[in-house]
Design a protein around this motif. Structure first.
Motif, PDB file in Angstrom:
ATOM      1  N   GLN A   1      -1.814  -0.110 -14.099  1.00  0.00           N
ATOM      2  CA  GLN A   1      -0.848  -0.080 -13.005  1.00  0.00           C
ATOM      3  C   GLN A   1      -0.600   1.350 -12.538  1.00  0.00           C
ATOM      4  O   GLN A   1      -0.549   1.644 -11.340  1.00  0.00           O
TER       5      GLN A   1
ATOM      6  N   GLU B   1      -2.656   3.881 -12.879  1.00  0.00           N
ATOM      7  CA  GLU B   1      -3.877   4.407 -12.255  1.00  0.00           C
ATOM      8  C   GLU B   1      -4.055   3.896 -10.827  1.00  0.00           C
ATOM      9  O   GLU B   1      -4.760   4.521 -10.036  1.00  0.00           O
ATOM     10  N   TRP B   2      -3.426   2.782 -10.501  1.00  0.00           N
ATOM     11  CA  TRP B   2      -3.470   2.318  -9.117  1.00  0.00           C
ATOM     12  C   TRP B   2      -2.853   3.370  -8.201  1.00  0.00           C
ATOM     13  O   TRP B   2      -3.338   3.618  -7.105  1.00  0.00           O
ATOM     14  N   TYR B   3      -1.791   4.008  -8.692  1.00  0.00           N
ATOM     15  CA  TYR B   3      -1.153   5.073  -7.927  1.00  0.00           C
ATOM     16  C   TYR B   3      -1.880   6.413  -8.096  1.00  0.00           C
ATOM     17  O   TYR B   3      -1.910   7.220  -7.167  1.00  0.00           O
TER      18      TYR B   3
ATOM     19  N   ARG C   1      -4.875   7.865   0.694  1.00  0.00           N
ATOM     20  CA  ARG C   1      -4.497   7.342  -0.620  1.00  0.00           C
ATOM     21  C   ARG C   1      -3.981   5.912  -0.511  1.00  0.00           C
ATOM     22  O   ARG C   1      -4.331   5.051  -1.324  1.00  0.00           O
ATOM     23  N   HIS C   2      -3.172   5.637   0.494  1.00  0.00           N
ATOM     24  CA  HIS C   2      -2.619   4.297   0.639  1.00  0.00           C
ATOM     25  C   HIS C   2      -3.680   3.291   1.086  1.00  0.00           C
ATOM     26  O   HIS C   2      -3.620   2.115   0.699  1.00  0.00           O
TER      27      HIS C   2
ATOM     28  N   ARG D   1      -6.788   3.404   0.074  1.00  0.00           N
ATOM     29  CA  ARG D   1      -7.484   3.106  -1.181  1.00  0.00           C
ATOM     30  C   ARG D   1      -6.657   2.167  -2.046  1.00  0.00           C
ATOM     31  O   ARG D   1      -7.179   1.215  -2.633  1.00  0.00           O
ATOM     32  N   MET D   2      -5.358   2.408  -2.108  1.00  0.00           N
ATOM     33  CA  MET D   2      -4.483   1.547  -2.899  1.00  0.00           C
ATOM     34  C   MET D   2      -4.465   0.127  -2.341  1.00  0.00           C
ATOM     35  O   MET D   2      -4.467  -0.843  -3.113  1.00  0.00           O
ATOM     36  N   ASP D   3      -4.474  -0.007  -1.035  1.00  0.00           N
ATOM     37  CA  ASP D   3      -4.488  -1.336  -0.419  1.00  0.00           C
ATOM     38  C   ASP D   3      -5.767  -2.090  -0.782  1.00  0.00           C
ATOM     39  O   ASP D   3      -5.733  -3.297  -1.055  1.00  0.00           O
TER      40      ASP D   3
ATOM     41  N   ALA E   1      -7.585  -1.638  -3.494  1.00  0.00           N
ATOM     42  CA  ALA E   1      -7.492  -2.001  -4.907  1.00  0.00           C
ATOM     43  C   ALA E   1      -6.524  -3.162  -5.116  1.00  0.00           C
ATOM     44  O   ALA E   1      -6.769  -4.043  -5.941  1.00  0.00           O
ATOM     45  N   ARG E   2      -5.441  -3.163  -4.342  1.00  0.00           N
ATOM     46  CA  ARG E   2      -4.468  -4.255  -4.450  1.00  0.00           C
ATOM     47  C   ARG E   2      -5.108  -5.574  -4.044  1.00  0.00           C
ATOM     48  O   ARG E   2      -4.897  -6.606  -4.691  1.00  0.00           O
TER      49      ARG E   2
ATOM     50  N   ASP F   1       0.743  -3.734  -8.748  1.00  0.00           N
ATOM     51  CA  ASP F   1       1.599  -2.628  -8.361  1.00  0.00           C
ATOM     52  C   ASP F   1       2.830  -2.621  -9.267  1.00  0.00           C
ATOM     53  O   ASP F   1       2.966  -3.436 -10.187  1.00  0.00           O
TER      54      ASP F   1
END
Length: 252
Positions: free
Chosen positions: A19, A21-23, A171-172, A174-176, A178-179, A185
């Motif tokens: 979790q 590492e997602w950030y 960054r966001h 990439r996070m999206d 991965a989500r 999250d």
């Protein structure tokens, strides 16, 4: 480690790591540099204070690398401390302390009054600058002469707004992605913790203490270095950085 309660603490640690590492996909890199600099400055058998230790992420990596280290972990979060307690149960090198870093008397709860290193990561951004500066003064009083303090956290330079916006957008995105692929999250991780029979109670108490996630301030690395020098450290500078985060090292 699975205990008589049926809780798999290793699985919770792994879940917390994923979790986080997602950030922060470079999370392990900052830990590696933190341990490199710990070894360089205070050796391979230090007494360490893991400040705002959470589940013990720093402690686990420290002990895996330096078997002769001893660690005191301090935090207020009952759910994350429950995971740390389950993880390190029976390990005489680890002492866990419940204390509120906003309480001016929190150092009195510690078993030692001096440490070779005080380490923290992705935690102190919960504080605003005034209580953070006060905390830095307390940390300076806990680090022995020649000892080290390191803080890896979000440190934002507001003089570069276009760079910051571009980095944040990338960054966001990439996070999206991965989500969408199933990454947990923060909110989802806590929802699962609240459903665990052992963690449900501590999680409820945690939200009574903190409420929902709320950030404090994220001043630039230069602010941290200046305040740490003002509060009692001889040297302070960044030893690692990403586009959004910095590992700031201060030497007593």
């Amino acid at each position: 480690m699975t205990t008589s309660t049926g809780t798999d603490w290793a699985a919770w640690q792994e879940s917390w790591d994923r979790q986080q590492e997602w950030y922060m996909p470079d999370r392990e890199e900052r830990f590696r540099i933190m341990l490199d600099m710990t070894e360089a400055l205070v050796g391979t058998a230090p007494r360490v204070l893991d400040l705002a230790c959470g589940t013990g992420s720093i402690t686990a990596r420290l002990l895996a690398r330096f078997s002769g280290a001893t660690v005191v972990g301090v935090d207020l979060d009952p759910a994350l401390l429950a995971i740390a307690e389950g993880t390190f149960a029976g390990d005489e090198r680890v002492t866990l302390v419940t204390a509120d870093l906003k309480d001016p008397d929190w150092p009195a709860a510690l078993p030692y009054d001096s440490y070779d290193a005080v380490l923290t990561a992705t935690a102190l951004h919960w504080l605003h600058t005034e209580p953070l500066a006060a905390l830095y003064g307390q940390v300076a009083g806990l680090v022995r002469d020649g000892g080290v303090f390191m803080n890896a956290d979000h440190m934002i330079d507001d003089t570069t707004p276009r760079i910051n916006a571009a980095e944040r957008a990338q960054r966001h995105a990439r996070m999206d992605r991965a989500r969408s692929a199933g990454a947990l999250d923060w909110a989802e991780w806590w929802r699962l913790a609240a459903q665990d029979p052992v963690l449900a109670g501590p999680t409820a108490r945690r939200f009574e203490i903190y409420g929902e996630h709320a950030d404090g301030d994220t001043p630039p690395a230069a602010w941290h270095a200046r305040v740490l020098r003002e509060r009692g450290f001889g040297e302070a500078r960044a030893v690692w950085c990403s586009p959004s985060d910095t590992l700031l090292l201060a030497l007593k």
